[in-house]
Design an enzyme around this catalytic site. Sequence first.
Site, PDB file in Angstrom:
ATOM      1  N   PHE A 128      83.816 -23.405  43.618  1.00  0.00           N
ATOM      2  CA  PHE A 128      83.955 -23.251  45.067  1.00  0.00           C
ATOM      3  C   PHE A 128      82.831 -24.031  45.746  1.00  0.00           C
ATOM      4  O   PHE A 128      81.859 -24.412  45.097  1.00  0.00           O
ATOM      5  CB  PHE A 128      83.882 -21.755  45.430  1.00  0.00           C
ATOM      6  CG  PHE A 128      85.174 -21.205  46.002  1.00  0.00           C
ATOM      7  CD1 PHE A 128      86.391 -21.472  45.416  1.00  0.00           C
ATOM      8  CD2 PHE A 128      85.151 -20.402  47.147  1.00  0.00           C
ATOM      9  CE1 PHE A 128      87.570 -20.943  45.948  1.00  0.00           C
ATOM     10  CE2 PHE A 128      86.326 -19.872  47.678  1.00  0.00           C
ATOM     11  CZ  PHE A 128      87.531 -20.146  47.083  1.00  0.00           C
ATOM     12  N   GLN A 241      81.887 -19.438  61.473  1.00  0.00           N
ATOM     13  CA  GLN A 241      82.288 -20.401  60.445  1.00  0.00           C
ATOM     14  C   GLN A 241      83.637 -21.036  60.775  1.00  0.00           C
ATOM     15  O   GLN A 241      84.614 -20.325  61.019  1.00  0.00           O
ATOM     16  CB  GLN A 241      82.386 -19.717  59.085  1.00  0.00           C
ATOM     17  CG  GLN A 241      82.865 -20.665  58.001  1.00  0.00           C
ATOM     18  CD  GLN A 241      82.544 -20.155  56.609  1.00  0.00           C
ATOM     19  OE1 GLN A 241      83.289 -19.361  56.053  1.00  0.00           O
ATOM     20  NE2 GLN A 241      81.435 -20.593  56.057  1.00  0.00           N
ATOM     21  N   HIS A 243      86.401 -23.112  58.982  1.00  0.00           N
ATOM     22  CA  HIS A 243      86.829 -23.488  57.635  1.00  0.00           C
ATOM     23  C   HIS A 243      87.419 -24.890  57.714  1.00  0.00           C
ATOM     24  O   HIS A 243      88.210 -25.182  58.614  1.00  0.00           O
ATOM     25  CB  HIS A 243      87.872 -22.483  57.134  1.00  0.00           C
ATOM     26  CG  HIS A 243      88.161 -22.586  55.675  1.00  0.00           C
ATOM     27  ND1 HIS A 243      88.778 -23.677  55.122  1.00  0.00           N
ATOM     28  CD2 HIS A 243      87.914 -21.730  54.653  1.00  0.00           C
ATOM     29  CE1 HIS A 243      88.901 -23.480  53.812  1.00  0.00           C
ATOM     30  NE2 HIS A 243      88.383 -22.307  53.510  1.00  0.00           N
ATOM     31  N   LEU A 253      95.228 -20.742  56.933  1.00  0.00           N
ATOM     32  CA  LEU A 253      94.272 -21.229  55.940  1.00  0.00           C
ATOM     33  C   LEU A 253      94.920 -21.893  54.722  1.00  0.00           C
ATOM     34  O   LEU A 253      95.911 -21.409  54.195  1.00  0.00           O
ATOM     35  CB  LEU A 253      93.413 -20.064  55.446  1.00  0.00           C
ATOM     36  CG  LEU A 253      92.223 -20.526  54.603  1.00  0.00           C
ATOM     37  CD1 LEU A 253      91.132 -21.076  55.494  1.00  0.00           C
ATOM     38  CD2 LEU A 253      91.686 -19.399  53.750  1.00  0.00           C
ATOM     39  N   GLU A 256      89.916 -22.848  49.968  1.00  0.00           N
ATOM     40  CA  GLU A 256      88.946 -23.745  49.345  1.00  0.00           C
ATOM     41  C   GLU A 256      89.252 -23.907  47.853  1.00  0.00           C
ATOM     42  O   GLU A 256      88.865 -24.890  47.224  1.00  0.00           O
ATOM     43  CB  GLU A 256      87.556 -23.126  49.531  1.00  0.00           C
ATOM     44  CG  GLU A 256      86.419 -24.000  49.142  1.00  0.00           C
ATOM     45  CD  GLU A 256      85.105 -23.464  49.709  1.00  0.00           C
ATOM     46  OE1 GLU A 256      84.996 -23.387  50.946  1.00  0.00           O
ATOM     47  OE2 GLU A 256      84.212 -23.119  48.926  1.00  0.00           O
ATOM     48  N   ARG A 287      81.086 -25.323  53.598  1.00  0.00           N
ATOM     49  CA  ARG A 287      82.125 -25.442  54.630  1.00  0.00           C
ATOM     50  C   ARG A 287      81.646 -26.107  55.906  1.00  0.00           C
ATOM     51  O   ARG A 287      82.393 -26.865  56.524  1.00  0.00           O
ATOM     52  CB  ARG A 287      82.637 -24.045  54.952  1.00  0.00           C
ATOM     53  CG  ARG A 287      83.376 -23.489  53.787  1.00  0.00           C
ATOM     54  CD  ARG A 287      83.900 -22.115  54.046  1.00  0.00           C
ATOM     55  NE  ARG A 287      84.710 -21.733  52.892  1.00  0.00           N
ATOM     56  CZ  ARG A 287      85.226 -20.542  52.718  1.00  0.00           C
ATOM     57  NH1 ARG A 287      85.035 -19.588  53.608  1.00  0.00           N
ATOM     58  NH2 ARG A 287      85.957 -20.287  51.658  1.00  0.00           N
ATOM     59  N   HIS A 353      87.125 -19.249  61.296  1.00  0.00           N
ATOM     60  CA  HIS A 353      87.456 -18.512  60.091  1.00  0.00           C
ATOM     61  C   HIS A 353      86.668 -17.230  59.882  1.00  0.00           C
ATOM     62  O   HIS A 353      87.210 -16.215  59.475  1.00  0.00           O
ATOM     63  CB  HIS A 353      87.223 -19.446  58.894  1.00  0.00           C
ATOM     64  CG  HIS A 353      87.594 -18.874  57.572  1.00  0.00           C
ATOM     65  ND1 HIS A 353      88.883 -18.467  57.272  1.00  0.00           N
ATOM     66  CD2 HIS A 353      86.868 -18.620  56.455  1.00  0.00           C
ATOM     67  CE1 HIS A 353      88.917 -18.010  56.026  1.00  0.00           C
ATOM     68  NE2 HIS A 353      87.704 -18.075  55.513  1.00  0.00           N
ATOM     69  N   ARG A 388      78.340 -19.018  55.513  1.00  0.00           N
ATOM     70  CA  ARG A 388      78.717 -18.239  54.328  1.00  0.00           C
ATOM     71  C   ARG A 388      79.332 -19.139  53.271  1.00  0.00           C
ATOM     72  O   ARG A 388      80.116 -20.033  53.591  1.00  0.00           O
ATOM     73  CB  ARG A 388      79.731 -17.171  54.723  1.00  0.00           C
ATOM     74  CG  ARG A 388      80.407 -16.524  53.549  1.00  0.00           C
ATOM     75  CD  ARG A 388      81.295 -15.381  53.961  1.00  0.00           C
ATOM     76  NE  ARG A 388      82.577 -15.784  54.520  1.00  0.00           N
ATOM     77  CZ  ARG A 388      83.653 -16.138  53.810  1.00  0.00           C
ATOM     78  NH1 ARG A 388      83.592 -16.204  52.493  1.00  0.00           N
ATOM     79  NH2 ARG A 388      84.779 -16.447  54.404  1.00  0.00           N
TER      80      ARG A 388
END
Length: 573
Positions: A128, A241, A243, A253, A256, A287, A353, A388
Amino acid sequence: MTVFTHDVVIVGAGLAGMRAAIEASRQGADVAIVSKLHPVRSHSVAAQGGINAVINPEDTIKDHEFDTVKGSDYLGDQDRIEVLIAEAPMNIYELEHMGAAFSMVGEGEALAQRHFEGRLGTIDQRPFGGQNFPRTCFIQDRTGQALLHTMYENLLRQGVMVYEEYYTTRLVVKDGVVGGVVALDQRTGELHLFRAKAVLLATGGYGRVFSVTSNAMDVTGDGMAMAFREGVPLEDMEFVQFHPTGLYPTGILVTEGARGEGAYIVNGKGERFMSRYAAGKMELAPRDVVARAIQTEIEEGRGVKGRPYVDLDLRHLGCAKIQERLPQIRELGINFAAVDCLTQPLPIRPTAHYSMGGVPTDVNGASTLKGLFAAGECSCISVHGANRLGGNSLLETVVFGRRAGMAAAAFVKGTALPEVPAGVLETEKKRIGALLDARGPESVPRIREELQTVMFDKVGIYRTEGPMKEALAKARELKKRYKDIHLSGGSLVFNTELIEALELQSLLEVAEVIALCAINRTESRGSHFRRDFPKRDDQNWLKHTLARRKGDDIVLDYKPVAITKYPPQERKY
Ligand SMILES: Cc1cc2nc3c(=O)[nH]c(=O)nc-3n(C[C@H](O)[C@H](O)[C@H](O)COP(=O)(O)OP(=O)(O)OC[C@H]3O[C@@H](n4cnc5c(N)ncnc54)[C@H](O)[C@@H]3O)c2cc1C
């Protein structure tokens, strides 16, 4: 009108709320959950890519800590991050024992040729963003759904009382102590008082403040707004955040995990442009970095076909791998963009996000208000800082949900039921009644849309003072216009128009705080990027923001960042 009494009332039935409820109940407390949705419809169900933990012997706790601290752009509190990472493995195995069927090493034909090094039959992990080791455990690309259903089964087994489809309208506070909540039974339209020795907020984020978001319709920041109205501060609200890979145009979404499995991001000229922004990590930079890169390509005219999106190309992964590991992504592409990712790239652009900020708590979920706890996305324990890492949020819900549940159960032992203000239910009934009778010229959907648009356009991925000030002024104007809204009345049974009007109050409250804090922070850090202050400024800004309501004003204050092992360094990927 009824009065219900429990030791602990938990608002919200996502992963954090249910995990907290199970723990508090295991500790012997009388626990109830009050949730505006049926538990398995909570936004946690939409989580796709996975949950992080160090479970491979070649991985180390220190690496996971460092990746998280660096990912947070050094704003995460390192003492809290240490707890998150140390307790992660235990929580993964607990989820497995609860019944979560994690994808396993060696599962599926496409993986049959892989070299397993004796790990066959253990939980599989995928790479990730922003992490130096593949440590994201997953259940295909439906991790949240599997975990949420598992948690619900365990909640039922534990016998926790759930008040489903009850919308909480306010916290009940007297003399600086929380004594419960007021909630509206959406099935009847009746208001009820829930008295409790402890209230735990687990109401999730506020993605719907923005016009393009990956978040479900109900993610409206209710818990944060409720706490804020009672004088509880909100921490680090400027950090939102975005994304990188929201499906164009809806913002739904694309996990990721797609990039984790090897997907490329390509602009209109056919370039894998991440080489210009993060040559080391490419598509798997954190991100904030990838979202800004995509936005820059779009703004500088290198979108695909001159449109505001770029391509996420999965074709080279092959049919078997996509079907085994990313089946939902394929379905979402077909259903919402009319694109089959087996044969065509998916159109994507950044989407709002995740809320890094929220109700500040200690490491056991206790807030600054006596009797009030918080866990999950609505809280700010501060493990994510300014950005994050993917896979750390599901982890936070279980690690700190469990801790907060345990702490709330301990707190209620030997605590008397707090007093509630006289006539609180009647006062709330009048307030909701006045809303139902509102017959002004303004429309709730229109105010919401204007707010979402201005927040996405002016307090989005790239920020500058002028436009942000316009957004703040607009949010305040919309708040005034809200006083003249129109509701059509009618039946109180599932009056969704009323619920939307209440949710809009939360959105307006939270948006104002986000804009104000973003204007105030004159540096760039993690997700908060100021074109007029493009550098990180540790000298002046290595600190958390605290916003507090004082009458009509919002007062800002600060608190230091806890740094234990990792002093701030330049952040390069
Ligand atoms: C599309 C998507 C994919 C994601 N994928 C990942 C991932 O792969 N890995 C990862 O780590 N993180 C992921 N995240 C983030 C993560 O899923 C969330 O941060 C986390 O699940 C939030 O859990 P929660 O329990 O705090 O809140 P939620 O699951 O949002 O639950 C909130 C609960 O509060 C209730 N509620 C809210 N307001 C009220 C009110 N006024 N009255 C009563 N009840 C109320 C709701 O009914 C709901 O039950 C993803 C997020 C999204 C949106």
